[in-house]
Scaffold this motif. Sequence first.
Motif, PDB file in Angstrom:
ATOM      1  N   GLY A  81       0.809  -1.209   0.000  1.00 45.09           N
ATOM      2  CA  GLY A  81       0.000   0.000   0.000  1.00 45.09           C
ATOM      3  C   GLY A  81       0.846   1.265   0.000  1.00 45.09           C
ATOM      4  N   PRO A  82       0.218   2.420   0.219  1.00 40.74           N
ATOM      5  CA  PRO A  82       0.913   3.695   0.036  1.00 40.74           C
ATOM      6  C   PRO A  82       1.835   4.123   1.174  1.00 40.74           C
ATOM      7  N   VAL A  83       1.639   3.584   2.382  1.00 40.97           N
ATOM      8  CA  VAL A  83       2.392   4.116   3.526  1.00 40.97           C
ATOM      9  C   VAL A  83       3.905   3.902   3.379  1.00 40.97           C
ATOM     10  N   PRO A  84       4.402   2.679   3.151  1.00 45.21           N
ATOM     11  CA  PRO A  84       5.855   2.512   2.980  1.00 45.21           C
ATOM     12  C   PRO A  84       6.399   3.294   1.783  1.00 45.21           C
ATOM     13  N   TRP A  85       5.630   3.327   0.701  1.00 47.43           N
ATOM     14  CA  TRP A  85       6.041   4.067  -0.500  1.00 47.43           C
ATOM     15  C   TRP A  85       6.199   5.553  -0.186  1.00 47.43           C
ATOM     16  N   LEU A  86       5.203   6.132   0.480  1.00 49.03           N
ATOM     17  CA  LEU A  86       5.291   7.552   0.817  1.00 49.03           C
ATOM     18  C   LEU A  86       6.410   7.823   1.814  1.00 49.03           C
ATOM     19  N   ALA A  87       6.576   6.936   2.786  1.00 43.36           N
ATOM     20  CA  ALA A  87       7.610   7.149   3.806  1.00 43.36           C
ATOM     21  C   ALA A  87       9.003   7.162   3.177  1.00 43.36           C
ATOM     22  N   LEU A  88       9.290   6.152   2.342  1.00 44.33           N
ATOM     23  CA  LEU A  88      10.606   6.104   1.711  1.00 44.33           C
ATOM     24  C   LEU A  88      10.765   7.237   0.708  1.00 44.33           C
ATOM     25  N   SER A  89       9.708   7.548  -0.025  1.00 46.38           N
ATOM     26  CA  SER A  89       9.783   8.649  -0.988  1.00 46.38           C
ATOM     27  C   SER A  89      10.077   9.968  -0.292  1.00 46.38           C
ATOM     28  N   ILE A  90       9.399  10.219   0.825  1.00 49.55           N
ATOM     29  CA  ILE A  90       9.624  11.477   1.555  1.00 49.55           C
ATOM     30  C   ILE A  90      11.068  11.576   2.026  1.00 49.55           C
ATOM     31  N   LEU A  91      11.621  10.458   2.492  1.00 47.67           N
ATOM     32  CA  LEU A  91      13.013  10.462   2.933  1.00 47.67           C
ATOM     33  C   LEU A  91      13.946  10.785   1.768  1.00 47.67           C
ATOM     34  N   MET A  92      13.721  10.141   0.626  1.00 50.94           N
ATOM     35  CA  MET A  92      14.570  10.391  -0.532  1.00 50.94           C
ATOM     36  C   MET A  92      14.375  11.799  -1.087  1.00 50.94           C
ATOM     37  N   ILE A  93      13.136  12.299  -1.030  1.00 52.65           N
ATOM     38  CA  ILE A  93      12.858  13.668  -1.476  1.00 52.65           C
ATOM     39  C   ILE A  93      13.572  14.665  -0.579  1.00 52.65           C
ATOM     40  N   ALA A  94      13.669  14.353   0.720  1.00 52.30           N
ATOM     41  CA  ALA A  94      14.379  15.243   1.644  1.00 52.30           C
ATOM     42  C   ALA A  94      15.843  15.397   1.242  1.00 52.30           C
TER      43      ALA A  94
END
Length: 512
Positions: A81-94
Amino acid sequence: MTGNVRRPLPWWLAWPAAVAGGLLLDAATPSLAWWWAAFPAVALVLAALWRQRGWASVGLGAAAGAGFWLPQISWLTLYLGPVPWLALSILMIAWYALFGLCAAFVTRRLPGITWLAFAVAGLWVAREQLQGLVPYGGFAWGRLAHTQADGPLLQSVSWLGFAGLSGLVALVSAVCVAAWFARPSRQRLVTCCASALALALVAALVPPAPVAREGELRVAAVQGNSKSAIFDDRESGAVLAGHIEATDALLTDLEERGERVDVIVWPENSAEFALSDNVLGSQRVARLSQRAQAPIVVGSILRDPGDIFTNSTLVWGPEGPLTERYDKRYPVPFAEYMPNREFFRALVPDLVDLVQLDYTPGQRPAAFDVDTAAGVTRAGLAICFDIIFDQQAVAMMGDGAEIIFAQTNNADFGRTDESAQQLAIARLRGVETGRALVNISTVGTSAIVLPDGSDAATITPYTAGAMVATVPLTQGSTPATELGAWIAALWCVAGAAGLVRAMLAGRITRRN
């Protein structure tokens, strides 16, 4: 325009450029694999950031990161689902946001073209290096070098390493952007851009680094196409049975043709849990080894005393398990172990409790001996995401690997781009080290890759089958594995030096 330099792009150009650059960079990776798109992609991102101020630079960096990372790792959503995807994406976007802040600061404070381009390219490499280390061991995915697995710069990775190749791509784009913003004469602008493109052309024409080749190995790799994902509805032993069946079919085919192989390689998790304790399963694998007159390299989860679990590679012979063993050195956080379990359980208890076992990072050598009919071969091991880490390549070469077995289980990501992205990284790793590489998955994408990066054999994804090829054995190291860490450090120094010079320039300006 003011003075001898151009103003930063206005917001209505900068924001679309940043997002477009990120999206184009994703298109440069599999499955589209538009390797050439990496150059305009980086140029768009840098142009959006060039000489921007304050929070605008942070936001533009984040926009570029979102354009890249959200589609790049969308495969995480398939089962989780979206939670792990968003969490890792936010970290990489940072990390991209931090790069945006630093790159804009340097380009705003420093003049010039060549020096400035080296500084910005160095900051790009530094971001990649940091994201591959922090936090929890990092995520060394989505590097610029990965876009060149199908391009003419592939062979240069044997000289430059992953960080060096990323730096080269970033530098070519940065020179062109720096020249445009410096507002030189038309002739100098053309000269700068032509020089940057000539640098890329020279790198494309450089042959692979020379290494010694001694002997050959006839390798078979088996893809069981079993239900191997976390949430697959399957009976215990089904994955092992699938690989036994596919190996049996392989041996029947070889016998009919009067052929044989020196070693058979199965994927990660192919023997499921504790094959050594599975009497019937162990005997069936041993009988296959006896029939093939070749060892079988298998993947199995092991439990050591003290409830220590490892994701491991073992070797089976006609008499059963041999002493050779490798334990995965880079277990994936939030998948193969749960860091700070109590903290994250308070946030997302259902997802955290899916990770029931905490695998321990392996401490064994990254290569072991495999006794075959062709002689004793030293095989380097990389289980799944091990292959993305530069340190693993150095460890394999330091432990004397003559060939690389890259076992993986991509079933959790279905028919998404993940397996193609991972194979691209493995292909680069084989060329970087000058080794033939066996990338074998439970479901695909699987290929036997020669030291020049070409495919010697493949298996259609999501089909049960095997691939067979004769590959060379390699001794010695390439410049990339000997000097890669130094090359990465030099790029990081270039970026840090640019930051220091920019800070000093700001102090001088305020004093005056």
